[in-house]
Write a protein that holds these residues in place. Sequence first.
Motif, PDB file in Angstrom:
ATOM      1  N   LEU A 167     -40.151  13.164  -6.972  1.00  0.00           N
ATOM      2  CA  LEU A 167     -41.536  13.225  -7.429  1.00  0.00           C
ATOM      3  C   LEU A 167     -41.647  12.864  -8.903  1.00  0.00           C
ATOM      4  CD1 LEU A 167     -44.372  14.049  -6.344  1.00  0.00           C
ATOM      5  CD2 LEU A 167     -43.935  16.318  -7.293  1.00  0.00           C
ATOM      6  N   ALA A 168     -40.652  13.251  -9.695  1.00  0.00           N
ATOM      7  CA  ALA A 168     -40.695  12.991 -11.132  1.00  0.00           C
ATOM      8  C   ALA A 168     -40.667  11.495 -11.448  1.00  0.00           C
ATOM      9  CB  ALA A 168     -39.532  13.687 -11.831  1.00  0.00           C
ATOM     10  N   GLU A 169     -40.212  10.676 -10.487  1.00  0.00           N
ATOM     11  CA  GLU A 169     -40.107   9.238 -10.708  1.00  0.00           C
ATOM     12  C   GLU A 169     -41.402   8.508 -10.350  1.00  0.00           C
ATOM     13  OE1 GLU A 169     -36.756   8.053  -8.439  1.00  0.00           O
ATOM     14  OE2 GLU A 169     -35.302   9.080  -9.711  1.00  0.00           O
ATOM     15  N   LEU A 170     -42.362   9.226  -9.749  1.00  0.00           N
ATOM     16  CA  LEU A 170     -43.633   8.594  -9.399  1.00  0.00           C
ATOM     17  C   LEU A 170     -44.531   8.527 -10.628  1.00  0.00           C
ATOM     18  CD1 LEU A 170     -44.348  10.303  -5.960  1.00  0.00           C
ATOM     19  CD2 LEU A 170     -43.407   8.032  -6.381  1.00  0.00           C
ATOM     20  N   PRO A 171     -45.343   7.488 -10.770  1.00  0.00           N
ATOM     21  CA  PRO A 171     -46.232   7.368 -11.934  1.00  0.00           C
ATOM     22  C   PRO A 171     -47.257   8.499 -11.952  1.00  0.00           C
ATOM     23  CG  PRO A 171     -46.740   5.699 -10.292  1.00  0.00           C
ATOM     24  CD  PRO A 171     -45.461   6.333  -9.858  1.00  0.00           C
ATOM     25  N   GLY A 203     -44.707  -1.818  -8.717  1.00  0.00           N
ATOM     26  CA  GLY A 203     -45.082  -1.727 -10.118  1.00  0.00           C
ATOM     27  C   GLY A 203     -45.457  -0.289 -10.441  1.00  0.00           C
ATOM     28  N   HIS A 204     -46.666  -0.113 -10.968  1.00  0.00           N
ATOM     29  CA  HIS A 204     -47.166   1.227 -11.245  1.00  0.00           C
ATOM     30  C   HIS A 204     -48.158   1.684 -10.191  1.00  0.00           C
ATOM     31  CE1 HIS A 204     -45.225   1.657 -15.130  1.00  0.00           C
ATOM     32  NE2 HIS A 204     -45.595   0.422 -15.435  1.00  0.00           N
ATOM     33  N   LYS A 205     -48.193   0.949  -9.105  1.00  0.00           N
ATOM     34  CA  LYS A 205     -49.141   1.289  -8.042  1.00  0.00           C
ATOM     35  C   LYS A 205     -48.401   1.972  -6.900  1.00  0.00           C
ATOM     36  CE  LYS A 205     -53.487  -0.541  -6.483  1.00  0.00           C
ATOM     37  NZ  LYS A 205     -54.397  -1.693  -6.587  1.00  0.00           N
ATOM     38  N   LEU A 206     -49.016   3.017  -6.386  1.00  0.00           N
ATOM     39  CA  LEU A 206     -48.422   3.815  -5.321  1.00  0.00           C
ATOM     40  C   LEU A 206     -48.952   3.332  -3.982  1.00  0.00           C
ATOM     41  CD1 LEU A 206     -46.486   6.251  -5.208  1.00  0.00           C
ATOM     42  CD2 LEU A 206     -48.497   7.732  -5.174  1.00  0.00           C
TER      43      LEU A 206
END
Length: 810
Positions: free
Chosen positions: A202-206, A286-289
């Motif tokens: 979870l910590a690696e998600l933006p 990228g920065h999109k989930l």
Amino acid sequence: MNKLVYTSDIQRLQTGLTKIGIPLATKPTTAANCTISCYLYRNPDGSIRWLWPIWSDQPDFLRFYHAGSRQARWFVWLVRLLFRLKRGHWMGHDRITFYTTEAGYQLLRRTQVNRWALFTGTAGPNRKLVIWYNTQVEKGFFLKVALAEPAVINLRQEALALRQLQQNPLLQLATPQLEAYSESMLIQEDMGDADTWQINKLAELPYGAMQEFVSQNWHTKPLQQADFWTSALDALVKLRVANDSRIPVSLLDKLERLIQSLDEQAPIAVASAHGDFTPWNILLRGHKLCVIDWELYRAELPGLYDLFHFQYQSMVMLGNQGFNAIRREVDTILKQTDWRLFRERNSVDVDLAEKLYLIHTITYYLSVYSRQPDWHQQVNWLLDTWNQALTYWLGQKQVVSDRKLVLHDLAFWLHKQPHAALKFLPTYLDALPDSSDLDLAMPRQTAKQLVRYVRQHPLIRQVTVDHRSFMKQLHIQCLDNTSLHVDLIWTFKRKHLEFMDAHAVWEQATLAPHGLNVPTLACNQTYVRRFYGLNNALIPARYRHLFDEPVIGSLLAESVTDIRAMPQNRGWRAVRSRLAYGLDTLRSFAFQRGMIVTFSGVDGAGKSTVIEQTKLEIEKKLRQRVIVLRHRPSLLPILSAWQYGRREAEQRSTNRLPRQGTNQSGLSSLLRFAYYYADYLLGQFYVQVKYVWRGYIVLYDRYYFDFINDSRRSNVQLPSGLAAGLYRFLMKPQLNVFLYAPAEDILRRKQELDAETIADLTRQYLGLFDSLQKQYPSSEYMPVLNQDLPVTLTRIFDRIQRTTVGTLVG
């Protein structure tokens, strides 16, 4: 290939594929004469997991696989290597051929569908067939086919969620395009490509994407008005009624206690939630989930639901890392600056949010699993993690005492283990009296495993284990100072005699409403009759209801003869039992849990009441035998016994007021003191062997210190220095308590001494105890101001408990 092995899988495939226009047969017919040949990969239980066409040159079944561990990543690397080497067929456990119609074949033939692979779904009522396929334009899709009504409902929910998100897209969140939907079928785009990758932490998600994700539809409302709350309450009732023997009763009991601890009137934070936000349902571009599989989407679930679900599900399913690891990760995440600001901005009670997450998740998934005939290993992992989480939250605010939580956890651990709770009368575990032991019959190996489990339990401060040849006695002290005593018995013995077959008792035991297995009535009757009979004791009144007719305590002579004639009590087995009994006896002496506690103080300081209450507390909570000795060991009788006899002399001594003796002779005092000192010197060994080494707690009502500070009380007139000097030759009790109080308080209780004498004796005792503590630091000399009886008792009992339980035998 033996089609009988895959009968259920084939029926499932026929049911699902027929819904999308691809009827299947295992033998060619006039209508179904088009061949579909596939390789298959099996689950550990032998059922079909994946199917792919024999002509496939790509490992498309990996579209269904999440590489969440090192082992999984090695598997993916190996599969890709084999397919590059044109040896992909080596991954097939078997080959299977189906037959379909011309129309059905048109949907699969290579001119329309370039590549495909099939996943037979996760077992349970929500099961679906999932087909990945790639058209000639190289665009991939997932086609889901519901196999039962719950799965139909989930597909409908997913279609609704995807439509809503496509109409109101999020800035930092991407969802798959919904291509088609009908009642039992849904098609959506495959979002996986070369630009996306999987995330397991979870910590690696933006954070921006996560904040936007969990903030949707955020609001507050009273707990009782939340749909998920009423659904959880209803689900728990149904789980109770269903009485699925695979679900531990203790888990449901603790879940109910957690529910009862919450205020239904209180406002709670709610928000929309994905419902199954896990590493295998997300991709990062990228920065999109990119989030897929919206089947469990709900417009209203507890705030931060997806955050908790990610941690719990991923850390259980990907390696079963346990609740402690989950706890650390959750706490670490929530302490991060961004999440701390989010919590403050939204005024969310994260403890309450996590409890509500657990209540919803446990009731939902247990309802699903109760309708599932066969459980996979991960279900047991989840149950274990949930049980630990409930123990943690119930223990946090002392909603339930540590003792009761440990009892529930023992029942949870024993759920799938052979055992029988002997003489267990309460209907519920919580109703087991504090003064009662828990007697469990079980195999020896199970007992060893249970001891290891208990030693690691987070709510247990200390475990003392008394090892015997036929049992283990566990003396457990919990963090909140409550205690529990458990006997783990694998052979029923009285001294050297085995009086009953223990193996038959746990083999025939059945599950009771409290969650433990209990013996049959016949086994219980036999055990109670023989246990108390061989001990020459009356059967306690609480067990007499087991018998239709009145029973006596001791066994008839012929019954004892029959027990002695049992094969295990004859020949070389009898010799071995006698040797084992001898070793047990010696071991019991080595297992020194006994101790000596002395109580001193002027008359009226409250010694009698404190001693009586301390005795009751020890017997009730520590389950240890107590002996109260007055003043000295009394190996030698009091002097007046030579003149009046022992009984009358003791009566005269009791009736005589203290400090009323008339002896003024130095020689007489010396001889009298020598006599009493001999009693202390010789009697200390008698007390040590008879009581302390056998586990008794000896309470002295007064002790040798009276000869030092108040020799007049014993009708002796000698310098205090003599008695003080000879104290060095006596064994030093572990705990010495001096009870004192203001003179005015003592005079309200008794008027045997004047205020000046009381004050003077109190000063002398305080000085003596201070001096002895410095001289003999291995013992404790503890003055206690006895003005508040509960406080006095708590202080003394806690000190006794730390000493007795602290003697650890491993």
